[in-house]
Design a protein around this motif. Structure first.
Motif, PDB file in Angstrom:
ATOM      1  N   LEU A 160       5.517  -8.088 -21.635  1.00  0.00           N
ATOM      2  CA  LEU A 160       4.300  -6.430 -21.567  1.00  0.00           C
ATOM      3  C   LEU A 160       4.347  -6.346 -23.120  1.00  0.00           C
ATOM      4  N   PRO A 161       2.788  -5.199 -22.719  1.00  0.00           N
ATOM      5  CA  PRO A 161       3.277  -4.354 -23.939  1.00  0.00           C
ATOM      6  C   PRO A 161       3.667  -3.228 -23.665  1.00  0.00           C
ATOM      7  N   SER A 162       4.368  -3.067 -24.545  1.00  0.00           N
ATOM      8  CA  SER A 162       4.751  -1.174 -24.369  1.00  0.00           C
ATOM      9  C   SER A 162       4.417  -0.233 -23.229  1.00  0.00           C
ATOM     10  N   GLY A 163       4.780  -0.347 -22.540  1.00  0.00           N
ATOM     11  CA  GLY A 163       4.638   0.858 -21.433  1.00  0.00           C
ATOM     12  C   GLY A 163       4.283   0.403 -20.528  1.00  0.00           C
ATOM     13  N   TYR A 164       3.464  -1.279 -19.893  1.00  0.00           N
ATOM     14  CA  TYR A 164       3.289  -1.843 -19.301  1.00  0.00           C
ATOM     15  C   TYR A 164       4.732  -2.556 -18.045  1.00  0.00           C
ATOM     16  N   ARG A 165       4.142  -2.674 -17.254  1.00  0.00           N
ATOM     17  CA  ARG A 165       4.993  -3.075 -15.680  1.00  0.00           C
ATOM     18  C   ARG A 165       4.232  -3.624 -15.146  1.00  0.00           C
ATOM     19  N   MET A 166       5.443  -4.855 -14.554  1.00  0.00           N
ATOM     20  CA  MET A 166       4.628  -5.620 -13.530  1.00  0.00           C
ATOM     21  C   MET A 166       5.504  -5.372 -12.072  1.00  0.00           C
ATOM     22  N   ARG A 167       5.513  -4.892 -11.020  1.00  0.00           N
ATOM     23  CA  ARG A 167       5.846  -5.485  -9.967  1.00  0.00           C
ATOM     24  C   ARG A 167       5.183  -5.816  -8.752  1.00  0.00           C
ATOM     25  N   PRO A 168       5.771  -6.012  -7.349  1.00  0.00           N
ATOM     26  CA  PRO A 168       4.816  -6.569  -6.452  1.00  0.00           C
ATOM     27  C   PRO A 168       3.825  -5.164  -5.631  1.00  0.00           C
ATOM     28  N   LEU A 169       2.985  -6.298  -5.496  1.00  0.00           N
ATOM     29  CA  LEU A 169       1.637  -4.953  -4.872  1.00  0.00           C
ATOM     30  C   LEU A 169       2.236  -4.487  -3.801  1.00  0.00           C
ATOM     31  N   VAL A 170       2.507  -2.917  -3.799  1.00  0.00           N
ATOM     32  CA  VAL A 170       2.611  -1.937  -1.912  1.00  0.00           C
ATOM     33  C   VAL A 170       0.943  -1.195  -1.864  1.00  0.00           C
ATOM     34  N   SER A 171       1.483  -0.205  -0.809  1.00  0.00           N
ATOM     35  CA  SER A 171       0.120  -0.225   0.238  1.00  0.00           C
ATOM     36  C   SER A 171      -0.448   0.825  -0.320  1.00  0.00           C
ATOM     37  N   SER A 172       0.499   1.386  -1.417  1.00  0.00           N
ATOM     38  CA  SER A 172       0.322   3.376  -2.581  1.00  0.00           C
ATOM     39  C   SER A 172      -0.920   2.249  -3.436  1.00  0.00           C
ATOM     40  N   ASP A 173      -0.399   1.397  -3.516  1.00  0.00           N
ATOM     41  CA  ASP A 173      -1.753   0.616  -4.791  1.00  0.00           C
ATOM     42  C   ASP A 173      -3.068   0.921  -5.075  1.00  0.00           C
ATOM     43  N   VAL A 178      -6.103  -0.877  -7.803  1.00  0.00           N
ATOM     44  CA  VAL A 178      -6.120  -2.320  -7.332  1.00  0.00           C
ATOM     45  C   VAL A 178      -7.192  -3.037  -7.371  1.00  0.00           C
ATOM     46  N   LEU A 179      -8.933  -2.683  -6.488  1.00  0.00           N
ATOM     47  CA  LEU A 179      -9.903  -3.033  -5.769  1.00  0.00           C
ATOM     48  C   LEU A 179     -10.677  -2.368  -7.530  1.00  0.00           C
ATOM     49  N   ASP A 180     -10.409  -2.135  -8.534  1.00  0.00           N
ATOM     50  CA  ASP A 180     -11.702  -2.061  -8.809  1.00  0.00           C
ATOM     51  C   ASP A 180     -11.133  -2.806 -10.225  1.00  0.00           C
ATOM     52  N   ILE A 216     -13.013  -0.877   0.790  1.00  0.00           N
ATOM     53  CA  ILE A 216     -12.580  -1.195   1.901  1.00  0.00           C
ATOM     54  C   ILE A 216     -11.676   0.118   2.019  1.00  0.00           C
ATOM     55  N   SER A 217     -11.713   0.517   3.144  1.00  0.00           N
ATOM     56  CA  SER A 217     -10.615   1.848   3.649  1.00  0.00           C
ATOM     57  C   SER A 217      -9.353   1.820   3.103  1.00  0.00           C
ATOM     58  N   ARG A 218      -8.841   3.076   3.400  1.00  0.00           N
ATOM     59  CA  ARG A 218      -7.209   3.212   3.160  1.00  0.00           C
ATOM     60  C   ARG A 218      -6.962   1.846   4.147  1.00  0.00           C
ATOM     61  N   SER A 219      -7.170   2.585   5.656  1.00  0.00           N
ATOM     62  CA  SER A 219      -6.678   1.704   6.154  1.00  0.00           C
ATOM     63  C   SER A 219      -7.038  -0.077   6.222  1.00  0.00           C
ATOM     64  N   GLN A 220      -7.920  -0.106   5.998  1.00  0.00           N
ATOM     65  CA  GLN A 220      -7.824  -1.549   6.745  1.00  0.00           C
ATOM     66  C   GLN A 220      -7.333  -2.274   5.019  1.00  0.00           C
ATOM     67  N   PHE A 221      -7.217  -1.303   4.346  1.00  0.00           N
ATOM     68  CA  PHE A 221      -6.393  -2.040   2.733  1.00  0.00           C
ATOM     69  C   PHE A 221      -5.013  -1.702   4.000  1.00  0.00           C
ATOM     70  N   LEU A 239       0.784  -2.566 -14.298  1.00  0.00           N
ATOM     71  CA  LEU A 239       0.161  -1.417 -14.452  1.00  0.00           C
ATOM     72  C   LEU A 239       0.691  -0.009 -16.121  1.00  0.00           C
ATOM     73  N   ASN A 240      -0.568  -0.015 -16.023  1.00  0.00           N
ATOM     74  CA  ASN A 240      -1.058   0.092 -17.971  1.00  0.00           C
ATOM     75  C   ASN A 240       0.516   1.975 -18.456  1.00  0.00           C
ATOM     76  N   GLU A 241       0.394   2.529 -19.324  1.00  0.00           N
ATOM     77  CA  GLU A 241       1.178   3.817 -19.733  1.00  0.00           C
ATOM     78  C   GLU A 241       0.104   4.492 -18.498  1.00  0.00           C
ATOM     79  N   GLN A 242      -0.505   4.399 -18.448  1.00  0.00           N
ATOM     80  CA  GLN A 242      -1.139   6.010 -17.091  1.00  0.00           C
ATOM     81  C   GLN A 242      -0.756   5.386 -16.059  1.00  0.00           C
ATOM     82  N   ASP A 243      -0.375   4.382 -15.705  1.00  0.00           N
ATOM     83  CA  ASP A 243       0.267   4.102 -13.739  1.00  0.00           C
ATOM     84  C   ASP A 243      -0.912   3.744 -13.059  1.00  0.00           C
ATOM     85  N   ARG A 244      -1.848   3.628 -14.122  1.00  0.00           N
ATOM     86  CA  ARG A 244      -2.709   2.562 -13.320  1.00  0.00           C
ATOM     87  C   ARG A 244      -3.180   0.839 -13.615  1.00  0.00           C
TER      88      ARG A 244
END
Ligand code: ACO
Length: 150
Positions: A4-17, A22-24, A35-40, A60-65
């Motif tokens: 990935l580009p420097s500063g980027y990472r890939m990982r499995p989805l977690v509920s705090s995403d 992630v929805l955007d 979608i509400s948090r509880s639905q997610f 996720l990018n360098e800003q953890d988005r």
């Protein structure tokens, strides 16, 4: 390699995403709606309860988005000696992040998951517009897609 580009990472989805955009990202693909948090979290937990069936990855990018995501659904069949087929679904890369090979990296990682799960093939549906992208990921044209909409 699957770099990935420097500063980027890939990982499995977690509920705090839910809080990481992630929805955007999925809105580049289609209607997401509210979608509400509880639905997610409920949907996330449902996926988790289906052991080894749903695998969603995020980039996720360098800003953890979250800037990209994708899913492989591993379907267990009777044919092919109780074989498995991987279904790639809902690949999305944020508009301002497209063209950095993130989509390609996501597809490569999902196909590796499918292979590790024992799938004998991986399939997906896409628009004509995306055929070249998937060809660059190593896919070839299969049969026709049919749909019945409700
Ligand atoms: N037409 C032609 N070539 C393309 C296209 C396209 N539409 N999209 C990407 N490519 C090429 C790139 O130029 C690149 O080629 P190169 O290796 O020669 O440089 C290669 O494919 C890899 O491209 P990436 O940079 O990895 O693509 P990106 O990160 O932009 O992701 C994606 C592609 C996922 C299609 C992104 O544009 C996107 O999110 N689009 C909107 C949502 C969408 O359509 N998702 C796919 C739906 S189908 C499904 O989910 C199963």
């Amino acid at each position: 390699t699957n770099q990935l580009p420097s500063g980027y990472r890939m990982r499995p989805l977690v509920s705090s995403d839910y809080d990481k955009g992630v929805l955007d990202v999925l809105k580049v693909l289609t209607v997401v709606g509210n979608i509400s948090r509880s639905q997610f979290v409920d949907q996330f937990n449902y996926w988790k309860s289906k052991k080894d069936m749903y695998h969603t990855l995020v980039v996720l990018n360098e800003q953890d988005r979250v800037v990209g995501c994708g899913t492989v659904l591993v379907e267990s069949k009777l044919i092919h000696e109780c074989g498995k087929v991987g279904h790639i679904e809902d690949i999305a890369v944020a508009k301002d992040q497209q063209g950095k090979k993130l989509g390609l990296r996501i597809i490569n990682a999902l196909t590796e998951i499918g292979r590790a799960q024992g799938c004998y093939k991986i399939i997906l549906d896409c628009s004509e517009h995306n055929v070249k992208f998937y060809e660059k990921c190593g896919f070839t044209r299969g049969g026709a897609e049919m749909v019945l909409k409700f």
